[in-house]
Motif scaffolding. Structure first.
Motif, PDB file in Angstrom:
ATOM      1  N   LEU A  36       0.839  -1.202   0.000  1.00 46.19           N
ATOM      2  CA  LEU A  36       0.000   0.000   0.000  1.00 46.19           C
ATOM      3  C   LEU A  36       0.873   1.249   0.000  1.00 46.19           C
ATOM      4  CD1 LEU A  36      -2.761   1.360   0.144  1.00 46.19           C
ATOM      5  CD2 LEU A  36      -2.662   1.131   2.646  1.00 46.19           C
ATOM      6  N   THR A  37       1.897   1.274   0.868  1.00 43.34           N
ATOM      7  CA  THR A  37       2.799   2.418   0.936  1.00 43.34           C
ATOM      8  C   THR A  37       3.555   2.599  -0.373  1.00 43.34           C
ATOM      9  OG1 THR A  37       3.087   1.997   3.304  1.00 43.34           O
ATOM     10  CG2 THR A  37       4.676   3.459   2.252  1.00 43.34           C
ATOM     11  N   ILE A  38       4.030   1.484  -0.920  1.00 45.63           N
ATOM     12  CA  ILE A  38       4.765   1.543  -2.188  1.00 45.63           C
ATOM     13  C   ILE A  38       3.890   2.140  -3.285  1.00 45.63           C
ATOM     14  CG2 ILE A  38       5.757   0.114  -4.024  1.00 45.63           C
ATOM     15  CD1 ILE A  38       6.623  -1.838  -1.785  1.00 45.63           C
ATOM     16  N   THR A  39       2.640   1.711  -3.332  1.00 49.08           N
ATOM     17  CA  THR A  39       1.729   2.181  -4.378  1.00 49.08           C
ATOM     18  C   THR A  39       1.388   3.647  -4.199  1.00 49.08           C
ATOM     19  OG1 THR A  39       0.817  -0.057  -4.525  1.00 49.08           O
ATOM     20  CG2 THR A  39      -0.472   1.703  -5.521  1.00 49.08           C
ATOM     21  N   GLN A  40       1.155   4.063  -2.959  1.00 46.03           N
ATOM     22  CA  GLN A  40       0.868   5.477  -2.699  1.00 46.03           C
ATOM     23  C   GLN A  40       2.083   6.349  -3.006  1.00 46.03           C
ATOM     24  OE1 GLN A  40      -0.406   5.102   1.395  1.00 46.03           O
ATOM     25  NE2 GLN A  40      -2.584   5.079   0.829  1.00 46.03           N
ATOM     26  N   ASN A  41       3.275   5.858  -2.652  1.00 42.65           N
ATOM     27  CA  ASN A  41       4.496   6.625  -2.942  1.00 42.65           C
ATOM     28  C   ASN A  41       4.776   6.725  -4.434  1.00 42.65           C
ATOM     29  OD1 ASN A  41       4.932   7.042  -0.227  1.00 42.65           O
ATOM     30  ND2 ASN A  41       6.468   5.434  -0.010  1.00 42.65           N
ATOM     31  N   ALA A  42       4.223   5.772  -5.192  1.00 43.43           N
ATOM     32  CA  ALA A  42       4.388   5.808  -6.653  1.00 43.43           C
ATOM     33  C   ALA A  42       3.420   6.800  -7.297  1.00 43.43           C
ATOM     34  CB  ALA A  42       4.170   4.417  -7.230  1.00 43.43           C
ATOM     35  N   GLY A  43       2.555   7.411  -6.488  1.00 38.76           N
ATOM     36  CA  GLY A  43       1.671   8.439  -7.003  1.00 38.76           C
ATOM     37  C   GLY A  43       0.254   8.002  -7.297  1.00 38.76           C
ATOM     38  N   TYR A  44      -0.087   6.751  -6.931  1.00 35.92           N
ATOM     39  CA  TYR A  44      -1.440   6.253  -7.192  1.00 35.92           C
ATOM     40  C   TYR A  44      -2.352   6.557  -6.005  1.00 35.92           C
ATOM     41  CZ  TYR A  44       0.680   3.629 -11.024  1.00 35.92           C
ATOM     42  OH  TYR A  44       1.347   3.274 -12.171  1.00 35.92           O
ATOM     43  N   GLN A  45      -3.583   6.951  -6.308  1.00 34.22           N
ATOM     44  CA  GLN A  45      -4.575   7.234  -5.270  1.00 34.22           C
ATOM     45  C   GLN A  45      -5.265   5.929  -4.873  1.00 34.22           C
ATOM     46  OE1 GLN A  45      -5.026  10.347  -3.870  1.00 34.22           O
ATOM     47  NE2 GLN A  45      -3.211  10.833  -5.103  1.00 34.22           N
ATOM     48  N   THR A  46      -4.981   5.464  -3.666  1.00 37.71           N
ATOM     49  CA  THR A  46      -5.585   4.225  -3.189  1.00 37.71           C
ATOM     50  C   THR A  46      -5.628   4.250  -1.671  1.00 37.71           C
ATOM     51  OG1 THR A  46      -5.553   1.804  -3.388  1.00 37.71           O
ATOM     52  CG2 THR A  46      -3.419   2.918  -3.101  1.00 37.71           C
ATOM     53  N   ASN A  47      -6.212   3.243  -1.081  1.00 35.91           N
ATOM     54  CA  ASN A  47      -6.297   3.200   0.377  1.00 35.91           C
ATOM     55  C   ASN A  47      -6.365   1.755   0.860  1.00 35.91           C
ATOM     56  OD1 ASN A  47      -9.164   2.331   0.394  1.00 35.91           O
ATOM     57  ND2 ASN A  47      -9.530   4.405  -0.387  1.00 35.91           N
ATOM     58  N   GLU A  48      -6.458   1.594   2.166  1.00 29.90           N
ATOM     59  CA  GLU A  48      -6.407   0.272   2.789  1.00 29.90           C
ATOM     60  C   GLU A  48      -7.488  -0.669   2.276  1.00 29.90           C
ATOM     61  OE1 GLU A  48      -4.714  -2.552   5.281  1.00 29.90           O
ATOM     62  OE2 GLU A  48      -4.011  -0.479   5.072  1.00 29.90           O
ATOM     63  N   PHE A  49      -8.638  -0.126   1.905  1.00 29.30           N
ATOM     64  CA  PHE A  49      -9.753  -0.953   1.443  1.00 29.30           C
ATOM     65  C   PHE A  49      -9.362  -1.794   0.224  1.00 29.30           C
ATOM     66  CE2 PHE A  49     -13.402  -1.512  -1.429  1.00 29.30           C
ATOM     67  CZ  PHE A  49     -14.257  -2.237  -0.616  1.00 29.30           C
ATOM     68  N   TYR A  50      -8.521  -1.240  -0.644  1.00 29.61           N
ATOM     69  CA  TYR A  50      -8.169  -1.924  -1.894  1.00 29.61           C
ATOM     70  C   TYR A  50      -6.882  -2.748  -1.777  1.00 29.61           C
ATOM     71  CZ  TYR A  50     -11.608   1.256  -3.893  1.00 29.61           C
ATOM     72  OH  TYR A  50     -12.767   1.936  -4.168  1.00 29.61           O
ATOM     73  N   LYS A  51      -6.232  -2.705  -0.644  1.00 29.75           N
ATOM     74  CA  LYS A  51      -4.950  -3.402  -0.495  1.00 29.75           C
ATOM     75  C   LYS A  51      -5.093  -4.887  -0.848  1.00 29.75           C
ATOM     76  CE  LYS A  51      -1.319  -4.438   2.872  1.00 29.75           C
ATOM     77  NZ  LYS A  51      -0.854  -4.254   4.266  1.00 29.75           N
ATOM     78  N   PRO A  52      -4.237  -5.405  -1.731  1.00 33.39           N
ATOM     79  CA  PRO A  52      -4.318  -6.815  -2.137  1.00 33.39           C
ATOM     80  C   PRO A  52      -4.118  -7.761  -0.963  1.00 33.39           C
ATOM     81  CG  PRO A  52      -2.888  -5.578  -3.621  1.00 33.39           C
ATOM     82  CD  PRO A  52      -3.174  -4.686  -2.452  1.00 33.39           C
ATOM     83  N   LYS A  53      -4.771  -8.915  -1.059  1.00 38.09           N
ATOM     84  CA  LYS A  53      -4.617  -9.938  -0.020  1.00 38.09           C
ATOM     85  C   LYS A  53      -3.289 -10.689  -0.172  1.00 38.09           C
ATOM     86  CE  LYS A  53      -8.832  -9.133   1.459  1.00 38.09           C
ATOM     87  NZ  LYS A  53      -9.226  -8.131   0.443  1.00 38.09           N
ATOM     88  N   ALA A  54      -2.791 -10.758  -1.399  1.00 42.12           N
ATOM     89  CA  ALA A  54      -1.538 -11.483  -1.654  1.00 42.12           C
ATOM     90  C   ALA A  54      -0.905 -10.949  -2.935  1.00 42.12           C
ATOM     91  CB  ALA A  54      -1.800 -12.979  -1.782  1.00 42.12           C
ATOM     92  N   SER A  55       0.414 -11.031  -2.999  1.00 42.11           N
ATOM     93  CA  SER A  55       1.107 -10.592  -4.223  1.00 42.11           C
ATOM     94  C   SER A  55       2.494 -11.212  -4.284  1.00 42.11           C
ATOM     95  CB  SER A  55       1.214  -9.062  -4.273  1.00 42.11           C
ATOM     96  OG  SER A  55       1.886  -8.571  -3.138  1.00 42.11           O
ATOM     97  N   ILE A  56       3.026 -11.261  -5.499  1.00 37.38           N
ATOM     98  CA  ILE A  56       4.387 -11.790  -5.705  1.00 37.38           C
ATOM     99  C   ILE A  56       4.917 -11.262  -7.027  1.00 37.38           C
ATOM    100  CG2 ILE A  56       3.675 -13.885  -6.928  1.00 37.38           C
ATOM    101  CD1 ILE A  56       5.861 -15.407  -5.372  1.00 37.38           C
ATOM    102  N   VAL A  57       6.222 -11.038  -7.087  1.00 39.38           N
ATOM    103  CA  VAL A  57       6.913 -10.685  -8.332  1.00 39.38           C
ATOM    104  C   VAL A  57       8.093 -11.622  -8.478  1.00 39.38           C
ATOM    105  CG1 VAL A  57       8.133  -8.913  -9.653  1.00 39.38           C
ATOM    106  CG2 VAL A  57       6.283  -8.245  -8.114  1.00 39.38           C
ATOM    107  N   ILE A  58       8.233 -12.242  -9.656  1.00 39.42           N
ATOM    108  CA  ILE A  58       9.393 -13.102  -9.926  1.00 39.42           C
ATOM    109  C   ILE A  58      10.042 -12.672 -11.229  1.00 39.42           C
ATOM    110  CG2 ILE A  58       8.318 -15.043  -8.729  1.00 39.42           C
ATOM    111  CD1 ILE A  58       7.960 -16.373 -11.513  1.00 39.42           C
ATOM    112  N   GLU A  59      11.307 -13.038 -11.380  1.00 44.14           N
ATOM    113  CA  GLU A  59      12.010 -12.810 -12.645  1.00 44.14           C
ATOM    114  C   GLU A  59      11.713 -13.987 -13.558  1.00 44.14           C
ATOM    115  OE1 GLU A  59      14.465 -12.737 -15.800  1.00 44.14           O
ATOM    116  OE2 GLU A  59      14.911 -14.238 -14.265  1.00 44.14           O
ATOM    117  N   ALA A  60      11.376 -13.723 -14.801  1.00 43.59           N
ATOM    118  CA  ALA A  60      10.809 -14.744 -15.678  1.00 43.59           C
ATOM    119  C   ALA A  60      11.812 -15.767 -16.190  1.00 43.59           C
ATOM    120  CB  ALA A  60      10.096 -14.082 -16.867  1.00 43.59           C
TER     121      ALA A  60
END
Length: 474
Positions: A36-60
């Protein structure tokens, strides 16, 4: 004067303490930073309600994890499940069962499914032949449930239950340890009004998987069938062109360049949403030589359709962080290299993931070069990058052995022939010594013939070793 000196020391101490406290505070804040903090710092308007339940990034290329947050939470992926169905379609094509040009004749059931308002579909007319290629576009661009069913039925000759079992078997094979599939499209089987009904499969059950498992699936899909992005990247495409059944399809992946959340390098994979799963997103993007895969699950709530856009804000933000932090690149070249003060020869170029502006730390293990990155693998079945090597000094010694040089092959063969004769002669002499062995009163006399045989054998072995390491002795 003394008081002034004391005050200066106190002020200096306070300033230094404050400086280092600021550094530690900043470090702690960064360490505690969440999506959530990363997304807000990137300039996107969002809040706790939309925070994803899970996420992952891998190198392909390597399958190494660059970001993760609750990656093993079991979740309903909704239409992202179509990626498994598409995997099985591409596999069947690879096996020669049909081609992209093969046509599927629509049935009455297919037409009926296409007319169910609650399902994401495209127009299908009974009796009309649809090319596999167009059905893939409909599945991946439009997220068509009916197109997915038609492709699944093509793979198994209309054995709907068999296809579900194939999905689960493939999940196990790929290392997706927390996934169970009950339908081919991501829509609950009961929503098909009886027109799609895999026998023996729970109609009311949702597919279950995790962010990690979907990343594993996407990794193998892109690795084994890289043309997948051809079908996931169009913003808009027309299928059944030049026929009365032509239809324009619109992509729901708003991170594709040119759309609302357009992201540089994005070219797929799949979105998914449902009442129980919220809004989900599987994505891939490539910049220079680095391709990333990310999964974002459980954004917002089905009752608030803003989540359909918000999932892309979170996805773009963690993509930004991963691309800014890591890169996939060539780290060593084929041939001679110095690693940890050892001269080695690599069989091929070595590629890997490193943090930008850092120097990689290599390891020599057995006959492999590996790298210590501190990154985990998304699955134990996907091995970290490595390349075979030989120590240069040992290889040089072998290359100096005349038996490896074409110009002296005959001398080497002749030498080995003589060495072999010495060993054989020694064995014969030892055998003859037994014929002439004389024993007296419980003792055995020294046999010079036996000693000669042993010497001949030892000479043959010693000269063979010399020939291998140094070269012919004559």
């Amino acid at each position: 004067m003394k008081t002034r000196t004391i005050l200066l020391k106190i002020c200096s101490f306070i300033l230094v303490t404050g400086y280092f406290s600021g550094i530690l505070t900043a470090t702690d804040a960064y360490a505690a930073e969440d999506i959530l903090t990363i997304t807000q710092n990137a300039g996107y308007q969002t809040n706790e309600f939309y925070k994803p339940k899970a996420s992952i990034v891998i190198e392909a290329q390597t399958g190494q994890v660059l970001w993760e947050d609750n990656p093993d939470l079991k979740w309903n992926p909704a239409s992202i499940a179509k990626l498994m169905s598409v995997y099985l379609v591409f596999e069947a094509i690879e096996q020669g069962k049909f081609t992209l040009d093969t046509t599927v004749k629509a049935t009455d059931n297919d037409q009926a499914i296409s007319q169910i308002y609650e399902l994401s579909n495209n127009s299908i007319v009974s009796g009309i032949a649809y090319p596999v290629r167009d059905l893939l576009y409909a599945t991946l661009v439009q997220s068509s449930n009916v197109a997915t069913v038609m492709l699944a039925n093509l793979v198994t000759a209309h054995d709907e239950a068999k296809f579900i079992h194939m999905m689960n078997d493939k999940a196990k094979e790929l290392g997706m340890t927390n996934s169970t599939f009950y339908n081919c499209s991501g829509a609950e089987t009961g929503a098909f009004n009886g027109y799609y009904k895999p026998e023996g499969i729970d109609q009311s059950a949702d597919n279950v998987t995790t962010a990690r498992d979907l990343a594993i699936l996407s990794y193998h899909l892109l690795k084994n069938y890289p043309d997948t992005v051809k079908y996931t990247s169009p913003v808009q495409i027309t299928i059944m062109e030049n026929t009365p059944y032509a239809e324009v399809l619109e992509n729901h992946n708003y991170s594709l360049p040119g759309l609302a959340y357009g992201y540089e390098g994005a070219d797929g994979l799949k979105t998914g949403s449902s009442p129980t799963g919220g809004f989900n997103y599987a994505a891939t993007a490539k910049r220079e030589d680095t391709r990333l895969i990310e999964i974002v699950l459980g954004v917002g709530d089905w009752e608030d359709q803003e989540g359909e856009l918000q999932r892309h804000a979170f996805g773009n933000a963690i993509f930004d962080q991963a691309f800014a932090t890591y890169e996939y690149k060539q780290l060593l070249t084929k041939g001679n290299n110095t690693i940890n003060k050892e001269e080695v020869i690599l069989d091929q170029d070595f590629y890997g993931v490193i943090q930008r502006n850092t120097t990689p730390a290599f390891k020599l293990t057995a006959d492999k070069v590996t790298m210590d990155t501190g990154l985990s693998q998304v699955s134990p079945t996907i091995k970290a990058p490595s390349v075979s090597f030989k120590y240069a000094q040992k290889l040089k010694a072998l290359q100096n052995g005349t038996f490896l040089k074409n110009t002296k092959k005959k001398n080497s063969l002749s030498t080995f022939f003589v060495n072999g004769l010495l060993i054989i002669l020694g064995l014969l002499v030892m055998a003859l010594s037994k014929l002439f062995k004389k024993e007296t009163a419980g003792t055995t006399k020294f046999s010079p013939i036996l000693a000669l045989g042993i010497l001949l054998i030892l000479a043959g072995i010693a000269l063979s070793t010399y020939t291998i390491v140094i070269g012919p002795w004559f």
